[in-house]
Design a protein around this motif. Sequence first.
Motif, PDB file in Angstrom:
ATOM      1  N   LYS A  60      41.350  -2.035   8.443  1.00  0.00           N
ATOM      2  CA  LYS A  60      40.819  -3.111   7.553  1.00  0.00           C
ATOM      3  C   LYS A  60      42.294  -3.861   7.975  1.00  0.00           C
ATOM      4  N   GLY A 110      46.740  -7.244   4.950  1.00  0.00           N
ATOM      5  CA  GLY A 110      48.384  -7.906   5.148  1.00  0.00           C
ATOM      6  C   GLY A 110      49.061  -6.580   4.763  1.00  0.00           C
ATOM      7  N   GLU A 111      48.904  -5.721   4.196  1.00  0.00           N
ATOM      8  CA  GLU A 111      49.501  -3.969   4.058  1.00  0.00           C
ATOM      9  C   GLU A 111      50.541  -3.959   3.874  1.00  0.00           C
ATOM     10  N   PHE A 112      50.917  -5.164   2.365  1.00  0.00           N
ATOM     11  CA  PHE A 112      51.999  -5.251   1.357  1.00  0.00           C
ATOM     12  C   PHE A 112      51.898  -4.541   0.240  1.00  0.00           C
ATOM     13  N   HIS A 148      30.961   2.792  -3.257  1.00  0.00           N
ATOM     14  CA  HIS A 148      32.160   3.618  -2.373  1.00  0.00           C
ATOM     15  C   HIS A 148      32.364   4.974  -3.677  1.00  0.00           C
ATOM     16  N   VAL A 176      25.944   3.260   1.147  1.00  0.00           N
ATOM     17  CA  VAL A 176      25.111   3.337  -0.134  1.00  0.00           C
ATOM     18  C   VAL A 176      24.000   2.245  -0.117  1.00  0.00           C
ATOM     19  N   ARG A 204      46.660   0.492   6.614  1.00  0.00           N
ATOM     20  CA  ARG A 204      45.972   0.745   5.447  1.00  0.00           C
ATOM     21  C   ARG A 204      45.174   2.440   6.235  1.00  0.00           C
ATOM     22  N   ILE A 240      46.058  -4.737  -3.743  1.00  0.00           N
ATOM     23  CA  ILE A 240      45.452  -3.205  -3.674  1.00  0.00           C
ATOM     24  C   ILE A 240      46.777  -2.582  -4.868  1.00  0.00           C
ATOM     25  N   ASP A 243      37.598  -5.145  -5.829  1.00  0.00           N
ATOM     26  CA  ASP A 243      37.850  -6.727  -5.158  1.00  0.00           C
ATOM     27  C   ASP A 243      35.824  -6.876  -5.539  1.00  0.00           C
ATOM     28  N   ALA A 290      40.051   1.296  -3.961  1.00  0.00           N
ATOM     29  CA  ALA A 290      39.933   1.359  -5.844  1.00  0.00           C
ATOM     30  C   ALA A 290      38.896   2.919  -6.167  1.00  0.00           C
ATOM     31  N   GLU A 294      31.393   7.704   0.934  1.00  0.00           N
ATOM     32  CA  GLU A 294      32.043   6.314   1.408  1.00  0.00           C
ATOM     33  C   GLU A 294      31.302   6.568   2.997  1.00  0.00           C
ATOM     34  N   SER A 349      45.223 -14.230  -0.744  1.00  0.00           N
ATOM     35  CA  SER A 349      45.629 -13.148  -0.440  1.00  0.00           C
ATOM     36  C   SER A 349      47.221 -13.000   0.170  1.00  0.00           C
TER      37      SER A 349
END
Length: 366
Positions: free
Chosen positions: A29, A32-34, A362, A107, A83, A278, A265, A2, A21, A272
Amino acid sequence: MAGCAAAIAINRKGRGVTLIEREPIPRHKVCGEFLSGEALEDLRVLGIDVATLGAVPILYVRLAAARRAAEAALPFPAASLTRKTLDTALIAEAVAAGVRVERGRSVQALCRTATGMWQATLDDGAVCEAPTAFLATGKHDLRGYVRPKDPQRWVAFKMYYRLSPAQMAELYGASELMLYPGGYGGIQPVEGGIANLCWVVQQRYLARVEHRWDKFLAKMQQDCPHLAKRLAGAEPLLDKPIAITHIPYGHIRRTTEDGLYCIGDQAAVIPSFTGDGISIALHTARCASAAFLAGEPAPLYQARLRSALLPQMRLARLAADGLNNSPARAVLPFCLRVWPGVMRVTAKLTRVAAQRAAVIPHAVAG
Ligand SMILES: Cc1cc2nc3c(=O)[nH]c(=O)nc-3n(C[C@H](O)[C@H](O)[C@H](O)COP(=O)(O)OP(=O)(O)OC[C@H]3O[C@@H](n4cnc5c(N)ncnc54)[C@H](O)[C@@H]3O)c2cc1C
């Protein structure tokens, strides 16, 4: 994800952004990468063509429980991509867009100064200041911005496998959701001819197998023979699964402070199994960057986002509770019979509403 998306969008409008970052290079990460249709569209707008990165098209979703499985065609385009590959492409796009990317810097604290600036203190003591901050640290909470505890104490794992050729051929084009006592898991093909197995389990079920992931994996296969079939003869590709704990599923941030836009998030954590995290990350990045560019105060953006996401989050939580409680599991044989219809309806309803509406730990925007 994001933070990177927001940084690209804001930088393209000529506003300077610093993205902080903590990882020096993208790494695997737990995911599920869908990639749902909405995520694909947002990625396309950001300049990411997942097909050229090797993404595998996903056409079907299969639900497997005990000895039964049912399949339904997805009512929208979808794909699957690791990812690591996706995050690498996003960072590269951010650099190409002119975002100042500070990698390998974490950070430690974020606070507002007396002059109304947002100040991020980095791990080496350096400070970074900007009038606006985007909080996009994903699953990791920054001191002072902690989300509520996860009462179910979820633990999530991810492992890559090289399946046997026959199993890979059966899996190709599908995302398979598997149910077992204490949680659920998903397996799907990703680029490079391998498969991603990602699963979640409540900690008390993990305790029953001495908190051993290998024992739990064996138990999952006992309880769900469909998974045992998929993993027969499979070669694990990581030494051990990567894992995360304390996932506050269902959380939607209520409010924020002036000049602090919470995204990904940090704005909302959807269960999930919906495969929608995503797309929510990209959606919130798009809405927040548009709000920032239009001069909409962060508290207004956060409240509007919350109302827009609430129905989808409630439905997803309801469905997750159904998947996780035993009385509901008793009606699974019936669910599997009606699964194609149920799936089409819930897949549509649990998607991000099709509405199109800048320091970012980030990332930092100036
Ligand atoms: C088990 C599981 C399966 C999932 N499966 C799917 C799926 O199949 N499809 C889907 O769409 N979604 C899925 N999700 C959800 C999805 O992974 C997340 O919703 C999404 O990654 C959120 O994006 P984000 O930008 O908020 O966080 P992230 O993508 O995690 O990005 C946060 C970034 O912030 C960095 N960071 C953290 N702390 C600091 C700090 N202090 N300083 C600097 N940088 C920092 C991190 O290194 C990271 O790069 C799944 C989630 C889980 C838990």
